[in-house]
Enzyme design. Structure first.
Site, PDB file in Angstrom:
ATOM      1  CG  ASP A  28      -1.871   1.258   1.196  1.00 19.41           C
ATOM      2  OD1 ASP A  28      -2.381   1.537   0.391  1.00 19.41           O
ATOM      3  OD2 ASP A  28      -1.726   2.061   2.620  1.00 19.41           O
ATOM      4  CG  ASP A  73      -1.179   8.575   1.304  1.00 20.37           C
ATOM      5  OD1 ASP A  73      -0.464   9.024   2.207  1.00 20.37           O
ATOM      6  OD2 ASP A  73      -1.514   9.445   0.483  1.00 20.37           O
TER       7      ASP A  73
END
Length: 229
Positions: free
Chosen positions: A10, A12
């Site tokens: 992932d 952010d």
């Protein structure tokens, strides 16, 4: 398919933290269309894809083209903020990217973000070279906690989901990883979700910072060792 673990990141809250730029962009966007937007709204929708956020908070009946138009405006505001302020890798990320590459682990990005955001963030942090695949929110029809984004990344890497380890910071992302039968490391550094909630969602390893994570731990996760302490 590769036998080594495959790593899916992932972005952010995991690779970088641009949450404040996202919050300010949504707040500016909401002001432009005459709607309120609070910290609670932000927390309740963080990690969702833009169409889901727009329908949940602003226009429940918005058709896809309208969501695309509105989402594009919000992302213009966000990217302008990131370009102005810059960003940097979170603690431990640079070392892990390098060590995984040295160990021969294939790596991919699996993010709800639009491709333009990912291109900007990977460029600013000089990390694009580490990723054999980048899967964005535009590449999938269903957002996290559906596992589609991670399963798509695994397929692009030619990796068995059972040998994939996802790095996440959000409950929905952990749930997506586990729904895809993948290992999951969750990091609490940016503080959007508590360690307890991340464990409850199924994370195999929860850390305060990725500085705590080693290649050996990740190898153990896909080697049948189960949850890592």
């Amino acid at each position: 398919m590769t036998h080594n673990p495959a790593i899916i990141w992932d972005v952010d809250g995991t690779l970088v933290d641009t949450a404040e730029q996202h919050f300010r962009a949504w707040a500016k966007f909401a002001a432009e269309i005459g709607h309120p937007f609070t910290r609670a709204d932000f927390a309740a929708t963080f990690g969702m894809r833009n169409p889901e956020i727009i329908r949940k908070l602003f226009f429940p009946d918005a058709a896809d083209p309208r969501c695309q138009e509105l989402g594009a405006r919000k992302e213009d505001l966000y990217r302008a903020s990131v370009r102005e302020e810059g960003t940097q890798l979170l603690p431990g990320v640079g070392r892990l990217l390098s060590e995984f590459a040295a160990a021969g682990y294939s790596q991919a990005v699996g993010s709800s973000a639009p491709p333009g955001n990912l291109e900007l963030l990977l460029g600013l942090t000089d990390t694009r070279r580490y990723f054999a695949a980048v899967v964005s929110g535009d590449d999938v029809r269903r957002g996290k906690p559906d596992p589609e984004v991670f399963l798509t990344a695994a397929a692009k890497l030619g990796a068995d989901p059972l040998r994939c380890v996802v790095f996440e910071d959000a409950v929905a992302g952990v749930e997506a990883a586990k729904a895809g039968a993948m290992g999951c490391v969750a990091v609490t550094f940016v503080g959007h979700h508590s360690a307890e909630k991340l464990r409850a969602a199924g994370a195999d390893l929860v850390v305060a910072s990725l500085e705590e994570v080693t290649v050996a731990q990740i190898a153990a996760l896909v080697g049948g060792a189960g949850t890592v302490n």
